[in-house]
Each structure stands twice: as C-alpha cells, then as structure tokens.
Enzyme design. Structure first.
Site, mmCIF file in Angstrom:
data_model
loop_
_atom_site.group_PDB
_atom_site.id
_atom_site.type_symbol
_atom_site.label_atom_id
_atom_site.label_comp_id
_atom_site.label_asym_id
_atom_site.label_seq_id
_atom_site.Cartn_x
_atom_site.Cartn_y
_atom_site.Cartn_z
ATOM 1 C CB SER A 87 -1.118 0.112 1.273
ATOM 2 O OG SER A 87 -0.407 -0.071 2.414
ATOM 3 C CE LYS B 21 -3.152 1.217 5.228
ATOM 4 N NZ LYS B 21 -2.971 0.443 3.685
#
Length: 776
Positions: A677, A720
């Site tokens: 990511s 996140k």
C-alpha cells in the site's frame, strides 16, 4: 354338527377370555353390558361372550371385537353396592358371530355353535391327551402357579376337547394367543398347539430359574463383599487407622455418584476404582489412578447456568462497560439476538480482532456478564505444544488434562463463556501444532465429543460460547480462520478516548490510588492534552498509564503536605508528565520536496509513515533503507520503472536514471515494514524529488501501484483514516475500489477528513503536488 343361527345378547369382555367348560365370576359395569345381562336373564340365561381386540376402547363397535367367542350360561347375578354387577358364567361351547343386529341399548348378535359333541375319539387323539397331561404335570411342577387340586382334576378328564380347553385356561398366555386356541375348532390341532405352548413355557421357566439362581449368587457375592468390607473397617478402627484407604475409597465413590457423569464415563470411573482398591498404596500407579478419578469427578458434566437471553439487558451491560465501539456492540447484540430467537448456541465462533488495548478481552467479559454465564480466560500466547490443548496421556509422569479441560473445571459449568486470548500468537514446533488441536475445539460440528488425551472419554463442549481474540489475523492458520467470524475493533477516536477516560479510567485510577473526588480534579482540556501529546495509539493502555502517572504525582503532593487538593489543568500537565512525547497537528510543518506521507496498518492499529527521497550525482543506483520487506522493495522498483516509462509526460530528464543515485528511506528504521500500500506514496515522493515540486503537507495517501500507473485497493482503510485524523491530516487519497469502505470509518473521523478517490497515479499527482519550486 354345526347348529342353526340364533339371536342372543352379546357381552364384550375386556382383558379376559372364557373357554367352554370354564366357570368364573365377572364384574360388569358398562351400561350396554348390564342391559345385555338383564336381557339374557329375561330370555333363557344364555349369552354370547367375546373379547375386545383393543382394551383401551370404552365403547367397542363391531370392528373392536373378535368374531369367535364362547356361548355361555349365566348361573348367578349379584348387584354390588358400587353399582357393578357380579355374575357367575359357565362356558358351554365355541360359537361364531354371524351377524351383528342393530340395537341401541345392548349388543345383540346372530351366532352359531361350532362345538362337536361326539364322544368317539381315535387313538392318536388319546395319545395326544396323555402327552398333554404329562407335559402339563411337568409345567405345574416347575411353575408352582397351579394348585395340586387343579392338576388332579385335569388328570381325571377323559374327553380331549374338554382337556384342551381346561389346560388352555390355566396357561399364562396373552389374550391374542388364547384367542388363537379358541378359534382352533379341530381337537387334534388344538392339542398340538397346546403341546407346543407347554414346551415353550417350560423352556422360559427353565431360563427364569437359571437367571434367578445367577442373581442369587450375585447377591450372595455382594453381601459377602459388604460383610468383609465392614470387617476391614472395624479392624482399621481398632488399629487406629481411621483415615485408611477404605474411607478414601468410599469418599471417591460418593464423588463419582454425585458428579453426574454419563453412563459410559461412570462405568470407566468404577472400573478404575476397582483397580485402585486392589492396588497397594505404595504403588506408583496408585496415585496416577487416584488423580485420574479425581479429575473425572471435578469436571462439570451436567452443571449449567441458566442463560439470560435478554437483548435489552445485554445492551445496557455493553453500554455500561464500553464507550464507543457502536458497530462492534451492534454485531455482538445481533449475535445474542439470534441465540435468543433460536434458544440455541449453534453458530459461528466469534473472533475479536484489533490492536492491543482496544478492549477485546473486556468485551468478552461483558458478554459473559450480559448472559449471566461463568467466564473463563485462557491465554494462547506462546503455546507451542499440542498437549497444552489436548493434555498428556496418563503413561507420562505428572500427566494432566489439557488447558481446555482445566478451563472447564475452573468455570464449573458446561456452558461458560470461554475466552481464547491471543489466538494469533500460537506457534508450532517438533512437539506438535496446537492450532491443529484447536480445530476440534472450535468446530461446532465436532466439539460435542472433544477428546482429551488424559480424560480419554469424549467431553461435550457444544454448549460453551467460545470467543477468541487476535491482533493480526494474517498469522492465524487458514483452517482455523474458516471456523471463526471476525468482529474488527479498529481503535478509538479522540472523542471516544475522552469519554473512556472520564467514564472509566479516571474512576478506576483514582480509586486504586486512594483519591476521592475532593482530592483530585481533572479538567477536560487537560485530558485532551494527554491524549494528543502524550499518547499515540489505537487503544487506551498508554492513556491509562499516563492518568495513573498523574495520580501518583498528586498522591505524593498530598501526602507530603504540599497540596490538600490537586487540580489537573493544561498548564500543570507538563510539570507532572514532562515535555510532550508526540507532536500533535500537521504531519509536516511545511510542504516538502521529496517527502510524502503514507498511511500504514500495523498490529498496533493505523499509523502515518513519512517516505523520503534524496538525489545525488551518481550512476543511477537505487538504494532502499528503513528495514523494508520484500513487497515494499518491489513497490519501490515498480514506482521507479513507471517513472522511467513516463519521464517525458512528467517532464523529467529521460536519462535521470544514469545521472543520479536515488535513495528512498522510510524513517523508524528499527521497525520492520512491509506491504504493497506504500506504492503511490513512494512514486509521489520520487516524482516530487525529480521535478522539484513539493508534496502538500496536509495530504496523506495509500494505494498499490502497477507498472502502468493504476492504483489498486488496499486493506485497513478504517484504521488508516483514524491514524490520519490523529496525526492532523486534512485530506487522504485512497483507491477508487476502497470507496465502499468509507462507511466503516467513524463519523467523527469522516467529518474531519476529505477523501479523494483515484484510479491512476496521474490523479494522485494532480492532488498531491504543488507548484515547482523555482529556487531549486
């Protein structure tokens, strides 16, 4: 010869059959039967007797009676005080009902007699007679149920037909079997059937006698053992050995009886008990057997607590114990609602996943409290031996049951809430794989007969509510994952942490430190400062430690006489806790060239990740530092290759890879980092360094990159986003395919962030990069 049909009243008999030549008393109470008797007395005292097929029928019809019965004569009739009529009847001959006549007050039928009145009998029938008499004498001698007078009268009978009927009436047969004898009209056939029946009855009586003798011997043996044991007790008492083995054996037997074991386990326990009795106390195996029997008696086999399946009560308990976690509590309440609807526990095993300190264990404890079940916790961290789960076999020295059975003993009921903590921390080595043993425990289709090596007998775990916890799902073996349903607890927002501190942590810590409300007071903005500048975590453990730290400082000041009352404000926090440990607010103070902020997901929750790129004159070497994993290194290579392929569009020198050495570094170098990511973050930082365009300080990003610049979806968006909000970012760039996951982000976090959805790196660059820095 058969006689002509004649009309006659019918008396149905329940549980009784009358043979010809029989004379016996009958009690008649049914209204129709009484009317039939009275009609018979009015006519010629003759009546037809037949048996009911089904004894339970009170008002029999034509289909409920046998059609062959006995033509009889009423000899005497007496009315009893209770309204019942007692009659004396004599059977005259067999008769068959030809037709039922319609009458409402009593049964009337047309019948014909079937009895042959001839007195001439052949020699075979006479031989059969003698054989029947002989067999009947033997039967009487064995059974003792027929008197000698009856036997004498049977021996004096000269007619085969009468003999057959008299013997039939004294045989202990069911009504259906007696009916077959009544329906057998030929005398020869009847005598043959009686001989067969007598032989069968003699065999049965012989077997009964043998069984009786066996039982008698067994009773004698038991009585003998009891007598010897009592003698042994008396001898031990005289010798002063009051706590001898006999008393211990009796105590263990009583425990076995009271344990409520299944029959197969009880049988095994008594078998081991017999071995223990015969074994000397000095034998090493004696203590092993005793230990085994004691374990069998202390495990709960039948004891269970009554569930409180009340969804509203459960809601109150969860709200009392936990602040926030609305989605998690909703999922737990749905699970409990299904149990309330079905009154059954069959269903998935819950697994609470999330970073440390978010309340996984306490949530499981609250579920137990809501259901009013016993709670037991088993930590699986570091368990690497299969025997920890299944136990050791009794052949090993110091053998014990596994921790599952030990937990059930501790719970004291067959239906506790059983918490398997840190299931992702199990390991395996040469001693076995404990996760393989856990498969049987956590499978609802198998755990009704869980096998422990020490107990040896199957144990039912199907009523246990198993809840597991884990920090990192990726380390749990695939077969175990398949047996669990996951409830993710991502962490708490700033507002939720403030609520937890006020409602839970402060009351707990002030009580533990002996501080009353009058001695210490926390201002809300002081708590907020602790949350922002002294902790950076998904859970609240660090927050609790800092609150405890403040409480200790306050206690010291009060005890030393410096203060009588401590008020904790924004201005006094630094005096108590020192300089702030973290910087709250913008991830970067200014827009930076060659530095981009990524979003990472770790076992401790979400986190921000600064990725830096520096260029130096060289030969095009690409250096990666920061303890990166293979996947992260490959993401950097993919970003580098993409930039080379698009250098013209990006206005970068085509031969930059030959002029510059490129160094990509991810700070916090001691911490291992991996995952795809960070792809777009690395590409953005690299392009920023090459084009001298700064990356906007308020932007964070996450997404995987391909060689064609496509942005692929990632996991852990909720965590996140919370870390970005915590770090003070205003905008986060996410892959288009993760748009659906925005709903999972808490509302207070969604309000403070702008989500930019992208599908290609060009879109990322358009949002993230500012104007070129001309001074460079």
């Amino acid at each position: 010869m058969e006689q002509e049909n004649r009309k006659i009243p019918l008396l149905p008999l329940r549980g009784l059959l009358v043979f010809p030549t029989m004379v016996l008393h009958l009690d008649v109470g049914r209204e129709k039967s009484v009317q039939a008797l009275e009609q018979a007395m009015v006519d010629d005292s003759e009546i037809m007797l037949t048996s009911q097929i089904d004894l339970s029928v009170d008002e029999p019809s034509e289909q409920d009676m046998y059609h062959i019965g006995t033509h009889a004569k009423v000899k005497q009739m007496l009315k009893l005080p209770n309204g019942t009529i007692r009659v004396l009847v004599e059977g005259l001959a067999r008769a068959e009902i030809s037709r039922f006549l319609e009458r409402e007050d009593y049964f009337e039928v047309e019948m014909k007699r079937l009895e042959n009145e001839e007195n001439d009998y052949d020699s075979e029938e006479l031989a059969l007679m003698r054989n029947v008499i002989e067999q009947f004498e033997q039967y009487v001698s064995i059974s003792k149920k027929v008197s000698n007078e009856t036997l004498q009268s049977v021996q004096d009978i000269a007619e085969p037909a009468r003999l057959a009927d008299v013997v039939s009436s004294h045989l202990p047969l069911k009504i259906a079997e007696k009916q077959k004898l009544l329906e057998t009209v030929p005398v020869h056939d009847r005598l043959m059937k009686i001989l067969e029946t007598l032989n069968n009855e003699k065999e049965v009586l012989g077997l009964e006698k043998k069984i009786g003798q066996r039982v008698k011997k067994s009773m004698e043996k038991t009585q003998k053992e009891y007598y010897l044991r009592e003698q042994m007790k008396a001898i031990q008492k005289e010798l002063g050995d009051k706590d001898g083995k006999t008393e211990e054996v009796e105590e263990l037997k009583q425990k076995i009886e009271e344990a409520g074991m299944p029959e197969n386990v009880k049988e095994k326990a008594y078998k081991e008990m017999d071995r223990y009795e015969k074994m000397p106390s000095s034998s090493a195996e004696s203590s092993v057997i005793r230990n085994y029997i004691e374990w069998l008696t202390v495990i709960p086999w039948t004891e269970e607590t009554e569930d409180r399946l009340d969804i509203n009560h459960a809601q109150r308990i969860l709200d009392e114990d936990h602040h926030g976690l609305d989605q998690v509590k909703e999922r737990v309440l749905e699970y409990l609602a299904v149990q309330e609807m079905t009154q059954s526990l069959k269903g998935p095993i819950l697994c609470l996943t999330g970073p440390p300190g978010v309340g996984k264990t306490s949530l499981a404890r609250s579920v137990a409290r809501a259901l009013e079940r016993n709670f037991v916790r088993m930590s699986l961290g570091g368990v690497r031996d299969e025997a920890e789960i299944r136990g050791h076999r009794r052949t090993y020295v110091g053998a014990m049951p596994g921790r599952i059975i030990q937990g059930m003993k501790k719970a004291g009921s067959t239906n506790p809430v059983f918490l398997l903590d840190e299931i992702d921390k199990m390991a395996s080595d040469f001693r076995g794989d404990p996760s393989a043993a856990m498969l049987e425990v956590l499978d609802p289709e198998q755990n009704n007969s869980f096998s422990d090596h020490f107990i040896e007998e199957p144990y039912d775990l199907s009523q246990v509510m198993f809840i597991t916890t884990a920090n990192n799902v990726s380390t749990i073996p695939e077969p175990l994952l398949d047996r669990m349903e996951f409830i993710s607890i991502a962490g708490y927002t700033e507002v939720e942490k403030l609520g937890i501190a006020k409602n839970h942590l402060l009351p707990k810590q002030t009580a533990e430190h002996g501080l009353s409300k009058g001695k210490i007071q926390f201002k809300e903005d002081a708590l907020l400062k602790i949350i922002r500048y002294y902790t950076r975590e998904a859970g609240v453990r660090s927050l609790e430690r800092e609150v405890a730290n403040v409480c200790r400082k306050a206690v010291k000041r009060i005890i030393s006489g410096e203060r009588k009352r401590v008020i904790v404000t924004v201005n006094t926090i630094e005096d108590m806790l020192g300089q702030p440990k973290y910087r709250y607010g913008k991830a970067e103070e200014t827009d930076q060239v060659g530095a981009a902020t990524g979003l990472a997901y770790t076992t401790a929750g979400g986190n921000t990740l600064s990725i830096e790129v520096s260029l130096a004159q060289g030969k095009g070497e690409l250096t990666l530092t920061g303890k990166l994993g293979d996947v992260m290194k490959e993401s950097a290579q993919a970003a580098f290759s993409y930039i080379r392929s698009r250098s013209e569009e990006l206005k970068i020198d085509e031969d930059f890879h030959e002029k510059y050495d490129i160094h990509i570094h991810v700070p916090a170098g001691a911490t291992p980092k991996d995952g795809p990511s960070a792809g777009i973050t690395m590409a953005t930082a690299l392009i920023s360094a090459l084009t001298k365009r700064p990356v906007k300080k308020e932007v964070g990003m996450t997404g995987e990159i391909t060689l064609r610049g496509r942005v692929l979806p990632i996991g852990g968006l909720k965590e996140k986003a919370m870390s970005a909000h915590r770090a003070g970012l205003e905008t986060i760039i996410i892959p288009e395919e993760n748009k659906k996951d925005i709903e999972d982000v808490p509302e207070s976090v969604r309000k403070g962030l702008t989500f930019i959805v992208v599908s290609h790196l060009d879109e990322v660059l358009a949002y993230a990069l500012g104007e070129a820095n001309e001074s460079k």
